[in-house]
Design a protein around this motif. Structure first.
Motif, short mmCIF file in Angstrom:
data_model
loop_
_atom_site.label_atom_id
_atom_site.label_comp_id
_atom_site.label_asym_id
_atom_site.label_seq_id
_atom_site.Cartn_x
_atom_site.Cartn_y
_atom_site.Cartn_z
N TRP A 307 0.91 -1.16 -0.09
CA TRP A 307 -0.07 -0.04 -0.09
C TRP A 307 0.97 1.19 0.04
CZ3 TRP A 307 0.50 -3.52 4.25
CH2 TRP A 307 1.22 -2.71 5.40
N ASP A 308 0.14 2.35 -0.52
CA ASP A 308 0.74 3.63 -0.46
C ASP A 308 0.43 4.78 0.48
OD1 ASP A 308 2.48 2.82 -2.93
OD2 ASP A 308 0.41 3.30 -3.68
N GLU A 309 -0.62 4.37 1.10
CA GLU A 309 -1.11 5.49 2.13
C GLU A 309 -0.08 5.15 3.33
OE1 GLU A 309 -4.91 3.51 0.72
OE2 GLU A 309 -2.97 3.18 0.37
N LEU A 310 0.05 6.56 3.93
CA LEU A 310 0.79 6.58 5.08
C LEU A 310 -0.03 6.46 6.44
CD1 LEU A 310 4.13 8.76 4.17
CD2 LEU A 310 3.63 6.39 4.17
N GLY A 311 0.28 6.18 7.58
CA GLY A 311 -0.27 6.53 8.78
C GLY A 311 -0.79 5.07 9.47
N VAL A 312 -1.20 5.35 10.67
CA VAL A 312 -1.46 4.18 11.62
C VAL A 312 -2.56 3.46 10.96
CG1 VAL A 312 -1.99 3.35 13.86
CG2 VAL A 312 -0.28 5.10 13.48
N GLU A 313 -3.62 4.32 10.74
CA GLU A 313 -4.96 3.73 10.42
C GLU A 313 -4.81 2.84 8.98
OE1 GLU A 313 -9.45 5.41 8.78
OE2 GLU A 313 -8.16 6.85 9.71
N ALA A 314 -4.21 3.44 8.12
CA ALA A 314 -3.86 2.46 6.81
C ALA A 314 -3.19 1.25 6.96
CB ALA A 314 -3.28 3.40 5.77
N THR A 315 -2.06 1.45 7.84
CA THR A 315 -1.41 0.29 8.15
C THR A 315 -2.17 -0.97 8.93
OG1 THR A 315 0.66 1.67 8.46
CG2 THR A 315 0.64 -0.67 9.57
N SER A 316 -2.90 -0.39 9.86
CA SER A 316 -3.64 -1.47 10.44
C SER A 316 -4.78 -1.96 9.70
CB SER A 316 -4.40 -0.86 11.72
OG SER A 316 -3.73 -0.24 12.54
N ARG A 317 -5.36 -1.10 8.65
CA ARG A 317 -6.29 -1.81 7.73
C ARG A 317 -5.80 -2.75 6.93
NH1 ARG A 317 -7.73 2.53 5.68
NH2 ARG A 317 -6.70 2.55 3.38
N TYR A 318 -4.48 -2.50 6.04
CA TYR A 318 -4.16 -3.36 5.24
C TYR A 318 -3.61 -4.68 6.06
CZ TYR A 318 -4.71 -0.23 1.52
OH TYR A 318 -5.43 0.85 0.53
N LEU A 319 -2.83 -4.49 7.29
CA LEU A 319 -2.47 -5.58 7.85
C LEU A 319 -3.65 -6.58 8.42
CD1 LEU A 319 0.09 -3.95 10.59
CD2 LEU A 319 0.65 -5.31 8.81
N ASN A 320 -4.77 -5.84 9.03
CA ASN A 320 -6.01 -6.96 9.02
C ASN A 320 -6.49 -7.60 7.97
OD1 ASN A 320 -8.03 -7.59 10.94
ND2 ASN A 320 -9.43 -6.50 9.71
N PHE A 321 -6.28 -7.12 6.75
CA PHE A 321 -6.86 -7.62 5.27
C PHE A 321 -5.92 -8.82 5.06
CE2 PHE A 321 -8.55 -3.40 3.54
CZ PHE A 321 -9.64 -3.50 4.06
N THR A 322 -4.88 -8.62 5.67
CA THR A 322 -3.69 -10.01 5.14
C THR A 322 -3.88 -10.90 6.47
OG1 THR A 322 -2.00 -8.23 4.59
CG2 THR A 322 -1.25 -10.53 5.09
N ARG A 323 -4.38 -10.62 7.56
CA ARG A 323 -4.42 -11.55 8.38
C ARG A 323 -5.77 -12.34 8.17
NH1 ARG A 323 -2.52 -6.94 12.73
NH2 ARG A 323 -0.36 -7.48 12.76
N LEU A 324 -6.91 -11.58 7.75
CA LEU A 324 -8.05 -12.21 7.38
C LEU A 324 -8.00 -13.17 6.33
CD1 LEU A 324 -10.51 -9.16 7.46
CD2 LEU A 324 -10.51 -11.26 8.93
N MET A 325 -7.07 -12.92 5.25
CA MET A 325 -7.04 -13.76 4.09
C MET A 325 -6.25 -15.16 4.76
SD MET A 325 -7.57 -13.67 0.99
CE MET A 325 -8.00 -15.59 0.36
#
Length: 380
Positions: A307-325
């Motif tokens: 991902w390209d977005e910076l910040g804690v919120e974006a990081t948490s969102r994408y990390l969660n997507f990977t964990r869900l998959m």
């Protein structure tokens, strides 16, 4: 370690000494400058450091032919806690075993490796073709998991899924088959038309080139890019990403792939890479090196989100997507234990805090225990 990057190639002995701070790209380039018939089996990312790569095993596009990088390490130089320079003989076989795949932990400071070079033909073949869900992808994927680990060991044929938009702007699944073969295109087409006709490979899809040119191709550079691009230490992309891993030991059904594809479309920017095992990887004992993923594994699965977005919120969102998959894939992958590739450093799994000898002992105990458990499950 960054500046410890000397590489000395011996054509006479078909070996090389390479310091731990050299990159894979530098190593490949120096070998190719000496010979177009010698190579080294390691990864496809040229800016990765030799020391870190080898510490976790070192897999790459020739592993089905020649095994991992660590299967081709002859000697090493290590500086211990007392500042003493040790080689394989003076450090002993237990420590040498641990530093060839046991992870980049505090066994000592690895100064250099002596590697065994491998022979490659003057001409190799590559192709990069895509298939989408609408092109019978579920059938292709099901056949891939049935044959990928059984194909000719000169062939490395990964299958990489991602989510794209179709011509109507709707989400669909795409598979990319970026393939490497130690031989000419005529033989490659014959092999795949016989063993994997569902892919529909044509000779016009194939490109013949030298091994070093194939390294550049596999890295993702345009055709015709000079091979000295491998000397660059600047990664092609610098962005946040998360990688997790699994191992597949039983084939996935069509229904299974339908489920996986639907879950991928529910999440954002999901990429699943299936890297085939088999060949030489199935012939080497799981005890030979501290890398147990050998016989019985069809493929390693890499989950990756960039991902390209910076910040804690974006990081948490994408990390969660990977964990869900990763969670969605639980029914399909290895169990008891659920295996993982060490060098992806997945902190979701946990960390190690043992001392030096404790790490060596824990490695060997874990390997023997895992092997016994696998055999008991197989017999049961």
């Amino acid at each position: 370690m960054f500046n410890l990057r000397s590489i000395n190639v011996s054509l006479e002995h078909e070996t090389a000494w390479v310091q731990a701070g050299a990159t894979l790209g530098e190593l490949y380039y120096r070998i190719a400058k000496k010979s177009n018939k010698l190579a080294f089996p390691a990864g496809a990312c040229p800016t990765v450091g030799v020391g870190g790569h080898i510490s976790g095993g070192g897999y790459g596009i020739m592993m089905r032919k020649y095994g991992l990088s660590v299967d081709n390490i002859i000697d090493a130089e290590l500086i211990d806690v007392n500042g003493k320079l040790l080689n394989r003989k003076s450090m002993g076989e237990d420590l040498f075993w641990a530093i060839t795949g046991g992870g980049g932990v505090s066994f000592g400071v690895i100064f250099s490796y002596k590697i065994k070079l491998v022979r490659v033909p003057e001409v190799v073949t590559v192709f990069n073709i895509e298939r989408t869900y609408e092109q019978n992808l579920t059938t292709i994927a099901q056949k891939w998991v049935q044959v990928a680990d059984k194909l000719d060991k000169d062939l490395f044929l990964p299958m990489i899924f991602d989510v794209v938009n179709d011509t109507n702007g709707e989400k669909t699944i795409r598979a990319v088959f970026r393939t490497f073969y130690l031989g000419n295109s005529t033989n490659l087409v014959a092999i795949l038309n016989k063993d994997f006709p569902e892919l529909g490979l044509l000779k016009s899809d194939c490109i013949e080139m030298s091994w070093i040119e194939s390294v550049v191709f596999y890295t993702g550079f345009p055709l015709g890019t000079p091979t000295n691009v491998l000397l660059s230490r600047t990664p092609q992309r610098l962005n946040p990403l998360k990688i997790k891993s699994d191992y597949l030991q039983k084939a996935i059904s069509k229904q299974g792939f339908e489920f996986i594809f639907e879950k991928m479309k529910e999440l954002e920017k999901q990429m699943l890479a299936f890297n085939p095992y088999g060949g030489r990887m199935s012939e080497i004992s799981e005890f030979a090196k501290p890398f147990p993923h050998r016989s019985g594994n069809i493929t390693k699965i890499r989950y990756e989100v960039n991902w390209d977005e910076l910040g804690v919120e974006a990081t948490s969102r994408y990390l969660n997507f990977t964990r869900l998959m990763y969670e969605y894939m639980t029914p399909f992958v290895s169990k008891n234990p659920r295996e993982a590739f060490l060098n992806y450093r997945d902190l979701d799994i946990g960390i190690n805090s043992h001392g030096l000898m404790g790490r060596i002992v824990m490695l060997k105990v874990w390997f023997m225990g895992t092997s016994i458990l696998k055999r008991q499950i197989t017999r049961g």
